[in-house]
Design a protein around this motif. Sequence first.
Motif, PDB file in Angstrom:
ATOM      1  N   ILE A  10     -16.789 -70.799 -25.661  1.00  0.00           N
ATOM      2  CA  ILE A  10     -16.389 -69.578 -24.956  1.00  0.00           C
ATOM      3  C   ILE A  10     -16.314 -68.485 -26.007  1.00  0.00           C
ATOM      4  O   ILE A  10     -15.450 -68.515 -26.885  1.00  0.00           O
ATOM      5  CB  ILE A  10     -15.042 -69.768 -24.241  1.00  0.00           C
ATOM      6  N   THR A  12     -15.817 -64.638 -27.199  1.00  0.00           N
ATOM      7  CA  THR A  12     -15.134 -63.418 -26.782  1.00  0.00           C
ATOM      8  C   THR A  12     -15.279 -62.347 -27.847  1.00  0.00           C
ATOM      9  O   THR A  12     -14.615 -62.397 -28.888  1.00  0.00           O
ATOM     10  CB  THR A  12     -13.642 -63.700 -26.528  1.00  0.00           C
ATOM     11  N   TYR A  25      -6.035 -66.443 -23.535  1.00  0.00           N
ATOM     12  CA  TYR A  25      -5.566 -67.617 -24.280  1.00  0.00           C
ATOM     13  C   TYR A  25      -4.742 -68.545 -23.388  1.00  0.00           C
ATOM     14  O   TYR A  25      -4.938 -69.772 -23.389  1.00  0.00           O
ATOM     15  CB  TYR A  25      -4.732 -67.158 -25.477  1.00  0.00           C
ATOM     16  N   LEU A  28      -6.898 -70.531 -21.170  1.00  0.00           N
ATOM     17  CA  LEU A  28      -7.605 -71.598 -21.876  1.00  0.00           C
ATOM     18  C   LEU A  28      -6.687 -72.793 -22.104  1.00  0.00           C
ATOM     19  O   LEU A  28      -7.116 -73.949 -22.030  1.00  0.00           O
ATOM     20  CB  LEU A  28      -8.151 -71.077 -23.211  1.00  0.00           C
ATOM     21  N   TRP A  38     -13.085 -71.959 -28.478  1.00  0.00           N
ATOM     22  CA  TRP A  38     -12.979 -70.516 -28.251  1.00  0.00           C
ATOM     23  C   TRP A  38     -13.362 -69.794 -29.536  1.00  0.00           C
ATOM     24  O   TRP A  38     -12.723 -69.971 -30.575  1.00  0.00           O
ATOM     25  CB  TRP A  38     -11.560 -70.155 -27.846  1.00  0.00           C
ATOM     26  N   ILE A  64      -9.979 -73.076 -31.876  1.00  0.00           N
ATOM     27  CA  ILE A  64     -10.320 -71.655 -32.009  1.00  0.00           C
ATOM     28  C   ILE A  64     -11.048 -71.409 -33.322  1.00  0.00           C
ATOM     29  O   ILE A  64     -10.681 -71.956 -34.363  1.00  0.00           O
ATOM     30  CB  ILE A  64      -9.051 -70.772 -31.968  1.00  0.00           C
TER      31      ILE A  64
END
Length: 301
Positions: A10, A12, A25, A28, A38, A64
């Motif tokens: 994903i 962003t 967040y 997620l 992410w 992340i």
Amino acid sequence: MGKETAAVTIITPTYNRADRLKDLYESLKRQTVREFEWLVVDDGSTDRTRQTVQDFCAQSQVKIRYLHRENGGKHRALNTGISTIDTELTFIVDSDDYLPDDAVETILAYHEKYKGREGLCGYSFLRCYPDGRVNTSYFKQDEEIATYRDVRINGGIGGDKAEVFYTRILKQFPFPEYEGERFLPEDLVWMQMSGPYRMVHINKCIYIGEYLEGGLTRTGRAMKIYSPRGMMQRSTVYLDDDGVYLKVKLKMMLLYIIYGRFARIPVGRLYAGTSRKLLFAVSMLPAGLLYHKWNRENERK
């Protein structure tokens, strides 16, 4: 690059949206399937974006990655991030928006169903507003396998949808970058994929968003006027595609001429630069009138 897996990145791209990232967040953290990463691409933010993402990382709730780059616009941030992705699927999610709890589960379920199909570049799902309304409209046929051009452009389905792409194909179509320009519509690339590749169009919402003041959608025309060469390239992609309906080509020719004038390109060069000479000729007068109208409106801002 490591071996691809049937998981999702994903991505962003974000600029000065530290106060909005928490909603995404939190969504997620609620995902029913956790097979995703992410990737936050910070496009030169001057607020607390870096610290905010570091705080998320410290919680160890979501996998992340954080990348920082000099400010250059969403399309450049996407190019930077996509070049580093090694998962099988890529899902672009803006920092102002968030996902329903089953978004990743839904993506992977449809991918399991269709991943062996030849000629696919990904999946197109619905976007919804926070109150549950679908952005613009449903697809006319659920799970239709066709090009972006035929379903969205020729089919007259406007608005935003939620596209999930095969990463290896998305990497073949980077966003063009023009010096000094910070905006480029994503449909330029989606159209380039049409023809060689098709998508599965699915009437299921996996994305929730609304348009904020200061967001790209709300500030659209001003951004486009200051990025005229990218907008011309977008029009050219439509004009050079023989499968695009004439009424769409007419609109794109008007935009080609208008943004060409904002780019200070002489009319003769614009004429020489298009393969649609007759369409150019019949569009000159209305395009000229629209250009002067937009120019006056822009000067008053």
